[in-house]
Scaffold this motif. Structure first.
Motif, mmCIF file in Angstrom:
data_model
loop_
_atom_site.group_PDB
_atom_site.id
_atom_site.type_symbol
_atom_site.label_atom_id
_atom_site.label_comp_id
_atom_site.label_asym_id
_atom_site.label_seq_id
_atom_site.Cartn_x
_atom_site.Cartn_y
_atom_site.Cartn_z
ATOM 1 N N VAL A 230 0.982 2.255 -1.561
ATOM 2 C CA VAL A 230 1.425 2.570 -0.205
ATOM 3 C C VAL A 230 1.174 1.355 0.678
ATOM 4 N N GLY A 231 1.903 1.285 1.783
ATOM 5 C CA GLY A 231 1.759 0.165 2.694
ATOM 6 C C GLY A 231 0.437 0.196 3.430
ATOM 7 N N LEU A 244 -0.640 8.970 -10.462
ATOM 8 C CA LEU A 244 0.143 7.748 -10.283
ATOM 9 C C LEU A 244 -0.156 7.036 -8.967
ATOM 10 N N PHE A 245 -0.986 7.632 -8.122
ATOM 11 C CA PHE A 245 -1.307 7.006 -6.836
ATOM 12 C C PHE A 245 -2.165 5.769 -7.057
ATOM 13 N N ALA A 246 -1.717 4.640 -6.508
ATOM 14 C CA ALA A 246 -2.423 3.372 -6.699
ATOM 15 C C ALA A 246 -2.984 2.806 -5.405
ATOM 16 N N GLY A 247 -2.855 3.545 -4.302
ATOM 17 C CA GLY A 247 -3.540 3.169 -3.077
ATOM 18 C C GLY A 247 -2.842 2.133 -2.227
ATOM 19 N N PRO A 248 -3.476 1.796 -1.089
ATOM 20 C CA PRO A 248 -2.859 0.893 -0.121
ATOM 21 C C PRO A 248 -2.977 -0.574 -0.504
ATOM 22 N N LEU A 249 -1.918 -1.315 -0.245
ATOM 23 C CA LEU A 249 -1.948 -2.770 -0.367
ATOM 24 C C LEU A 249 -2.475 -3.362 0.942
ATOM 25 N N GLY A 250 -2.607 -4.661 0.954
ATOM 26 C CA GLY A 250 -2.975 -5.336 2.189
ATOM 27 C C GLY A 250 -4.472 -5.393 2.412
ATOM 28 N N TYR A 251 -4.828 -5.723 3.611
ATOM 29 C CA TYR A 251 -6.186 -6.019 4.032
ATOM 30 C C TYR A 251 -7.173 -4.919 3.628
ATOM 31 N N ASN A 252 -8.181 -5.282 2.847
ATOM 32 C CA ASN A 252 -9.214 -4.348 2.376
ATOM 33 C C ASN A 252 -8.626 -3.107 1.719
ATOM 34 N N THR A 272 10.082 1.022 3.982
ATOM 35 C CA THR A 272 9.139 0.033 4.501
ATOM 36 C C THR A 272 9.863 -1.245 4.891
ATOM 37 N N ARG A 273 9.405 -1.846 5.972
ATOM 38 C CA ARG A 273 9.980 -3.122 6.408
ATOM 39 C C ARG A 273 9.288 -4.303 5.739
ATOM 40 N N LEU A 274 8.301 -4.015 4.888
ATOM 41 C CA LEU A 274 7.577 -5.066 4.156
ATOM 42 C C LEU A 274 6.982 -6.098 5.121
ATOM 43 N N ASN A 275 6.221 -5.584 6.059
ATOM 44 C CA ASN A 275 5.566 -6.471 7.014
ATOM 45 C C ASN A 275 4.716 -7.501 6.280
ATOM 46 N N PRO A 276 4.805 -8.773 6.639
ATOM 47 C CA PRO A 276 4.094 -9.809 5.875
ATOM 48 C C PRO A 276 2.586 -9.627 5.863
ATOM 49 N N PHE A 277 1.993 -9.110 6.937
ATOM 50 C CA PHE A 277 0.542 -8.901 6.959
ATOM 51 C C PHE A 277 0.125 -7.866 5.919
ATOM 52 N N SER A 278 1.025 -6.927 5.625
ATOM 53 C CA SER A 278 0.699 -5.835 4.706
ATOM 54 C C SER A 278 0.652 -6.263 3.251
ATOM 55 N N LEU A 280 -0.575 -9.496 2.352
ATOM 56 C CA LEU A 280 -1.412 -10.686 2.227
ATOM 57 C C LEU A 280 -2.348 -10.542 1.034
ATOM 58 N N PRO A 281 -2.761 -11.653 0.428
ATOM 59 C CA PRO A 281 -3.698 -11.585 -0.699
ATOM 60 C C PRO A 281 -4.969 -10.819 -0.341
ATOM 61 N N GLY A 282 -5.554 -10.159 -1.347
ATOM 62 C CA GLY A 282 -6.803 -9.430 -1.167
ATOM 63 C C GLY A 282 -7.666 -9.526 -2.402
ATOM 64 N N TYR A 283 -8.974 -9.523 -2.191
ATOM 65 C CA TYR A 283 -9.932 -9.631 -3.303
ATOM 66 C C TYR A 283 -9.650 -10.860 -4.177
ATOM 67 N N GLY A 284 -9.149 -11.900 -3.551
ATOM 68 C CA GLY A 284 -8.849 -13.122 -4.285
ATOM 69 C C GLY A 284 -7.559 -13.073 -5.080
ATOM 70 N N LEU A 285 -6.781 -11.993 -4.909
ATOM 71 C CA LEU A 285 -5.528 -11.837 -5.662
ATOM 72 C C LEU A 285 -4.319 -12.104 -4.774
ATOM 73 N N ASP A 286 -3.492 -13.042 -5.143
ATOM 74 C CA ASP A 286 -2.188 -13.213 -4.503
ATOM 75 C C ASP A 286 -1.212 -12.372 -5.328
ATOM 76 N N TYR A 287 -1.206 -11.090 -5.064
ATOM 77 C CA TYR A 287 -0.670 -10.094 -6.003
ATOM 78 C C TYR A 287 0.834 -9.825 -5.881
ATOM 79 N N TRP A 288 1.481 -10.252 -4.800
ATOM 80 C CA TRP A 288 2.891 -9.899 -4.655
ATOM 81 C C TRP A 288 3.679 -10.517 -5.819
ATOM 82 N N PRO A 289 4.434 -9.711 -6.584
ATOM 83 C CA PRO A 289 5.101 -10.211 -7.804
ATOM 84 C C PRO A 289 6.221 -11.187 -7.474
ATOM 85 N N LYS A 290 6.043 -12.427 -7.889
ATOM 86 C CA LYS A 290 6.980 -13.492 -7.491
ATOM 87 C C LYS A 290 8.343 -13.374 -8.179
ATOM 88 N N ASP A 291 8.370 -12.843 -9.398
ATOM 89 C CA ASP A 291 9.623 -12.810 -10.156
ATOM 90 C C ASP A 291 10.229 -11.413 -10.268
#
Length: 590
Positions: A230-231, A244-252, A272-278, A280-291
């Protein structure tokens, strides 16, 4: 049909079922407020208009029903600006009524005059000024309809000398509209991508909650055995108990969700408008799938592809689109790697749950020691994470919660889950302080039989504390508010430790202030909790007292540990070039 302009205004409100108004009374709109009791409209006179606007936001987000913000022209409605922009980015359909200085004096710099249309131009989805008294109902009707269509605030500006005039008009017809269901070609392309995906992931945003699409997204996820993230601040966009719930992305947010979406070959970004702040990397992971192939679904075409590279854009209602995609999937959709995927989801979630439950303290960045010092200074005090675990032990599953902006509230982003939508009221991407208390008051007005709990840091709560002088009156519902008390502006202090060598400018709060004491002085209940057990017990009792009509403010005394900064992406270590010295200060001549 003959009527006064104020009668036309109020009758139009009634046509749209707008039963609640929030603000502070003023002479510029007393002709209509005089009719509120007879019309079945409740006026909630708050202590500050900014808080009143956030109450309106909380009411509408919790119920799905439009409410109204109104105050005196000039300084009164100027106090709404922050609340209206907050509602805009929360996608909350609100009616903003701004009485205007009289036409016969406007432009002369008279009493309480300001250019009110320009003031809100960037804060609303639609605005219109009444140009003639006979058009008041027509304009108001159009403003309300546009607020609903855009799911955002809309403004009507009404010169005050247009009241108390007798006009001959017909009340307007309400134009119903059907939300778009997506283009046929785009839907087919999206269904093909999902059908052939080896690791599909669904990302639910606010549109899933607003569009009532949680059930449809669940059916789609189950058909594909796709994890559902979720956003940011939309923890209520999917049932928290679902496997199947995997929780919120983004800050903390939820580390499991970040690790799972990182593996996606297809992402369905639903509502979702895919706000860029939502993202952002977290826990040292730049997780947004590039491909990964990204399918973005949004009701607003302007936001499709705005922040992320997408493969398919669908302009449509999340509920309709999810249902259509489900029926367009191939017979073997989701079969590729299904069992391995299900196992990975379960294992990833379990590992994160164990990690989260064992996280007692905040880490220091290399070269900094603030959190270590904070623990040493108050070794017997709760850490923020201890407080959140204590809260989870007593928070009713059916509760509506509101969260303020700030470091301690943000640490809690990964903790609350919900079984239904419209349960998590967060300040959103405009990020105003002072949201937690008024939003949960508005929610309680709309949902009187549901327990509500608000959360604020002590800095943010100080902005809304004046509402304690309003909400204790007999007609106001009881709420519960938790204030994380650590005597500092935490987010800014965290910045100071990381980038400004502990130069704490403006970060310290008065240790002599007792919010529990202020609550008692306002005729409310004030409680101080110093341990996890005390906090759990205090919240449990406050929920019971809320049911009995008693409002409780709980001060949760915590140490000064600080979590992840909000803006690693926007901050950097300053450098000295010319240098600054107090010797260069020149006294002013008066």
């Amino acid at each position: 049909m003959k009527m006064t302009t104020e009668e036309a205004f109020v009758k139009t409100l009634q046509l749209h079922g707008i039963e609640h108004a929030f603000g502070i009374i003023g002479s510029a709109f007393m002709p209509i407020s005089d009719n509120f009791p007879a019309a079945g409209i409740t006026f909630w006179d708050c202590a500050h208009e900014g808080s009143g606007g956030m109450m309106a936001d909380g009411y509408t987000r919790a119920t799905g029903k439009m409410s109204m913000m109104i105050a005196q022209n000039g300084p009164g409605i100027a106090n709404f600006v922050t609340a209206v922009k907050t509602a805009f980015w929360n996608h909350t359909p609100l009616l903003l009524v701004t009485p205007q200085a009289a036409n016969k004096t406007i432009g002369q710099g008279g009493f309480q005059e300001i250019e009110q249309m320009n003031m809100f131009a960037d804060c609303v989805a639609y605005q219109e000024e009444v140009r003639d008294p006979t058009r008041v109902a027509e304009v108001l009707n159009r403003v309300i309809i546009n607020a609903k269509r855009a799911s955002a605030p809309a403004q009507i500006n009404m010169p005050r000398d247009y009241w108390t005039q007798v006009i001959d008009i017909d009340l307007p017809a309400i134009t119903e509209f059907e939300r778009p269901a997506g283009g046929e070609q785009a839907l087919s392309e999206a269904a093909d991508l999902l059908s052939n995906a080896k690791f599909p992931v669904i990302l639910n945003g606010a549109g899933v909650v607003l569009g009532g699409a949680i059930a449809e997204s669940m059916e789609l996820a189950e058909r594909l055995d796709a994890p559902v993230c979720v956003g940011y601040q939309h923890n209520d966009a999917f049932p928290g108990s679902h496997p199947l719930f995997a929780g919120p992305l983004g800050y903390n947010g939820n580390k499991a969700g970040m690790e799972l979406i990182q593996k996606a070959d297809v992402v369905l970004a639903l509502g979702t408008r895919l706000n860029p702040f939502s993202t952002l990397p977290g826990y040292g992971l730049d997780y947004w799938p590039k491909d990964a192939k990204i399918i973005q679904v949004d009701i607003n075409p302007d936001r499709i592809g705005l922040t992320k590279k997408i493969s398919v854009g669908i302009v449509g209602d999340a509920k309709k689109v999810a249902s259509t995609l489900l029926h367009k999937l191939s017979a073997d959709a989701g079969d590729a790697g299904r069992e391995e995927r299900k196992s990975m989801i379960a294992q990833t979630k379990s590992a994160w749950a164990q990690q989260l439950s064992s996280m007692d303290h905040e880490e220091d960045d290399p070269g900094t020691t603030w959190n270590e010092r904070a623990r040493g200074a108050k070794p017997d005090w709760m850490s923020p994470r201890m407080a959140w675990r204590a809260i989870q032990a007593a928070l009713p599953k059916e509760a509506i919660i509101s969260s303020d902006i700030g470091n301690n509230c943000a640490i809690g982003n990964a903790y609350p889950t919900f079984e239904a939508g419209r349960k998590y009221l967060a300040p959103g991407l405009f990020g105003p302080c002072g949201y937690g208390l008024p939003a949960v008051v508005g929610a309680k007005i709309g949902c009187p039989d549901t327990p509500v709990v608000g959360f604020s840091g002590d800095g943010a709560f100080g902005i809304a504390v004046t509402e304690l002088t309003a909400i204790g009156r007999e007609e106001w519902p009881a709420v519960t508010q938790i204030v994380f008390r650590n005597y500092q502006w935490g987010a800014e202090k965290r910045n100071s430790t990381l980038w400004y060598d502990d130069n704490f400018v403006g970060t310290e709060l008065d240790t002599q202030v007792s919010y529990a004491g202020i609550a008692k002085a306002c005729g409310l209940q004030g409680v101080v909790a110093r341990t996890m057990d005390e906090l759990t017990a205090a919240l449990d009792k406050a929920i019971k007292d809320q049911k009995a009509g008693k409002t409780t403010i709980i001060e949760a005394m915590i140490n000064q540990e600080l979590g992840e900064p909000f803006r690693r992406d926007a901050m950097k270590k300053p450098v000295v070039v010319a240098g600054i010295s107090k010797d260069d200060m020149r006294p002013q001549k008066v």
